[in-house]
Design a protein around this motif. Structure first.
Motif, PDB file in Angstrom:
ATOM      1  N   UNK A  18      22.270  27.968  56.309  1.00 29.95           N
ATOM      2  CA  UNK A  18      23.343  27.033  56.647  1.00 29.95           C
ATOM      3  C   UNK A  18      24.721  27.575  56.324  1.00 29.95           C
ATOM      4  N   UNK A  20      26.257  27.058  53.825  1.00 29.75           N
ATOM      5  CA  UNK A  20      26.843  26.225  52.779  1.00 29.75           C
ATOM      6  C   UNK A  20      26.218  26.655  51.460  1.00 29.75           C
ATOM      7  N   UNK A  21      26.980  26.536  50.372  1.00 32.15           N
ATOM      8  CA  UNK A  21      26.452  26.921  49.063  1.00 32.15           C
ATOM      9  C   UNK A  21      26.056  25.690  48.265  1.00 32.15           C
ATOM     10  N   UNK A  22      25.103  25.898  47.336  1.00 28.97           N
ATOM     11  CA  UNK A  22      24.788  24.848  46.373  1.00 28.97           C
ATOM     12  C   UNK A  22      25.764  24.972  45.207  1.00 28.97           C
ATOM     13  N   UNK A  38      25.881  16.722  36.150  1.00 36.09           N
ATOM     14  CA  UNK A  38      25.443  15.456  36.756  1.00 36.09           C
ATOM     15  C   UNK A  38      24.558  15.648  37.976  1.00 36.09           C
ATOM     16  N   UNK A  40      23.858  18.293  41.822  1.00 34.47           N
ATOM     17  CA  UNK A  40      24.337  19.375  42.673  1.00 34.47           C
ATOM     18  C   UNK A  40      24.669  18.843  44.065  1.00 34.47           C
ATOM     19  N   UNK A  42      25.878  20.343  48.366  1.00 32.37           N
ATOM     20  CA  UNK A  42      26.098  21.442  49.307  1.00 32.37           C
ATOM     21  C   UNK A  42      27.535  21.368  49.773  1.00 32.37           C
ATOM     22  N   UNK A  44      30.953  23.839  51.751  1.00 30.12           N
ATOM     23  CA  UNK A  44      31.368  25.094  52.384  1.00 30.12           C
ATOM     24  C   UNK A  44      32.350  25.894  51.536  1.00 30.12           C
ATOM     25  N   UNK A  48      35.959  22.008  48.685  1.00 28.02           N
ATOM     26  CA  UNK A  48      35.160  20.919  49.257  1.00 28.02           C
ATOM     27  C   UNK A  48      34.116  20.421  48.273  1.00 28.02           C
ATOM     28  N   UNK A  55      33.274  12.041  45.714  1.00 27.23           N
ATOM     29  CA  UNK A  55      32.599  11.031  46.543  1.00 27.23           C
ATOM     30  C   UNK A  55      31.193  10.717  46.032  1.00 27.23           C
ATOM     31  N   UNK A  56      30.479  11.758  45.595  1.00 29.72           N
ATOM     32  CA  UNK A  56      29.073  11.565  45.207  1.00 29.72           C
ATOM     33  C   UNK A  56      28.896  11.038  43.787  1.00 29.72           C
ATOM     34  N   UNK A  57      29.775  11.463  42.877  1.00 32.38           N
ATOM     35  CA  UNK A  57      29.497  11.168  41.463  1.00 32.38           C
ATOM     36  C   UNK A  57      30.548  10.284  40.797  1.00 32.38           C
ATOM     37  N   UNK A  59      32.211   7.422  42.284  1.00 32.74           N
ATOM     38  CA  UNK A  59      32.573   6.202  43.011  1.00 32.74           C
ATOM     39  C   UNK A  59      32.886   5.074  42.031  1.00 32.74           C
ATOM     40  N   UNK A  60      32.301   5.118  40.854  1.00 38.23           N
ATOM     41  CA  UNK A  60      32.589   4.109  39.833  1.00 38.23           C
ATOM     42  C   UNK A  60      33.058   4.734  38.523  1.00 38.23           C
ATOM     43  N   UNK A  71      25.832  27.792  42.254  1.00 38.77           N
ATOM     44  CA  UNK A  71      24.576  27.850  41.504  1.00 38.77           C
ATOM     45  C   UNK A  71      24.222  29.268  41.063  1.00 38.77           C
TER      46      UNK A  71
ATOM     47  N   UNK B 156      20.243   7.856  38.290  1.00 33.03           N
ATOM     48  CA  UNK B 156      21.591   7.568  38.792  1.00 33.03           C
ATOM     49  C   UNK B 156      21.535   6.490  39.884  1.00 33.03           C
ATOM     50  N   UNK B 306      36.332  29.028  55.858  1.00 35.42           N
ATOM     51  CA  UNK B 306      35.912  29.836  54.711  1.00 35.42           C
ATOM     52  C   UNK B 306      35.838  31.313  55.090  1.00 35.42           C
TER      53      UNK B 306
END
Lengths: 125, 311
Positions: A18, A20-22, A38, A40, A42, A44, A48, A55-57, A59-60, A71, B156, B306
């Motif tokens: 892909x 994209x990196x982890x 917390x 991982x 994906x 670019x 990002x 956004x993922x971790x 939100x609250x 990684x 979570x 990139x």
């Protein structure tokens, strides 16, 4: 030394497909807390990865800082449980190794001291 | 001769050890987990669709904001779960793009409840209250899963689900406190969803795959145990708000210590999930396809940016 666990992760194969990196994400909740892993995601690019981490971790949860680490750049311990082995009893390093102090102080009609009491006392005006 | 690695693996499982992505694991364990987590991830994403339909039509600004937040959570849960699935799938040569394409080509199933219509605001309430309630029960039952990356992500997810639980209760309480037509709308929504919710937990028969998942300690409870827990928690509350459960056979059998109920139509509802023939299956899959295709240029642009930066 055995290969580290992160090198054995399937991340490289993922990248090949892909591009994209982890990224492993570490969040610092307040200035007095360390960064904590917390999860991982994906992404670019590192920029990002940070946007998506919010956004993922976050939100609250509140935070003061986020780290995104590719990684492949994380170095982990080997799987070998012996690596963490305790060769002998380490109670002498712990508070629990001195549990008899409280009883012995009684003989002198005084109390054992605890670090929390000292901290509270020093903070008190 | 029995495989020594397999014996060591099962000894770890029986000791209560947790397995990590980079550990050796039997192919069977990997495939069972991958199927479970892939379906879970995709269900989170497809689960956002019936709810997002109600974002523009929510009755107040506050409801609109909390529903939008919930939709965002579901997509976020999908992202976390996809990462766990990807690490399991990578050694099989499958990656995120393949896992997501599987939704469009019908190679991965998603939960029955997300194939259904949500025609009124009360449906949005019932989804939040009972569908999420059922999902919370199945997810908390996996918190002790032997596969640590899944268990960590579930921790979570469950923390955020506690908001979803309050959000769903708040909507149905407002309707239950409202005018007769609002209570009627709530009753009709319950009538529409009840069978699907019972089906959600899966058939009572312990399939071969379910038995193996229990041996590997991926899960520890049967479908029926979880359905029973759901009934014990929710039947009294559903009745307390003045709703009637649309099943005249529903009763608690004191002697057996079990709820008796009319079984959902396993055959019809399974077919709907397997063949994507629910009332909203095709519409939602095509929305998913459109989102995937319409945003392809963004994914490409990010990669080109990139590559350009690296020169």
């Amino acid at each position: 030394m055995a290969m580290t666990q992160m090198e054995k992760e399937p991340a490289q194969e993922l990248n090949a497909n892909t591009s994209y990196d982890v990224y492993e994400i570490f969040v610092q909740a307040s200035d007095l807390d360390p960064h904590v892993h917390v999860g991982s995601l994906l992404a670019p690019s590192p920029e990002w990865a940070l946007q998506l981490a919010r956004e993922n971790f976050l939100r609250r949860a509140q935070a003061v800082s986020v780290w995104a680490v590719r990684r492949g750049d994380v170095h982990g311990t080997p799987d070998d449980p012996d690596w963490f082995a305790r060769e002998f009893d380490r109670k002498y390093r712990d508070v629990s190794g001195y549990a008899d102090n409280a009883r012995r102080w009684k003989r002198f009609k005084a109390q054992a001291m605890h670090i929390d009491d000292v901290i509270a006392d020093v903070r008190k005006e | 001769m029995p495989d020594a690695r397999m014996e060591e693996f099962m000894a770890r499982i029986e000791r209560g050890d947790k397995i990590e992505a980079h550990d050796w694991m039997p192919e069977d364990y990997r495939l069972l987990l991958l199927r479970l987590i892939h379906m879970h991830a995709v269900s989170e994403i497809m689960g956002a669709y019936p709810e997002k339909e109600w974002v523009p039509k929510a009755p107040t600004l506050r409801r609109k904001m909390s529903l939008a937040a919930k939709v965002q959570d579901e997509i976020g849960h999908g992202q976390l779960l996809l990462r766990v699935a990807e690490d399991l799938a990578a050694p099989l040569g499958r990656h995120r793009v393949d896992l997501m394409d599987d939704v469009i080509t019908g190679r991965v199933k998603f939960h029955n409840v997300f194939h259904m219509e949500a025609p009124t605001w009360a449906d949005a309430g019932i989804i939040g209250w009972l569908v999420d309630g059922a999902a919370i029960i199945t997810q908390t039952a996996l918190l002790d899963c032997s596969y640590a990356p899944y268990a960590r992500v579930l921790k979570r997810i469950c923390a955020e689900e506690s908001f979803h639980m309050q959000h769903g209760e708040s909507i149905i309480l407002s309707l239950a406190e409202g005018e007769p037509w609002q209570r009627e709308m709530l009753q009709e929504a319950l009538n529409r969803w009840w069978e699907a919710i019972l089906f959600f937990f899966g058939p009572p028969v312990v399939t071969d795959a379910a038995r193996r998942m229990m041996e590997y300690r991926i899960r520890s409870r049967t479908n029926e145990e979880l359905r029973q827990k759901f009934l014990t928690r929710y039947v009294p509350r559903i009745r307390a708000v003045g709703l009637e459960i649309p099943d005249s056979a529903l009763r608690y059998d004191d002697e057996a210590g079990l709820w008796r109920y009319t079984e959902p139509d396993w055959e019809r509802l399974s077919r709907m999930v397997r063949d994507n023939t629910g009332p909203k299956s095709q519409e939602r899959i095509s929305l998913r396809r459109r989102a995937h295709q319409d945003q392809a240029w963004v994914r490409e642009a990010l990669l080109r940016a990139r590559a350009a930066a690296a020169v």
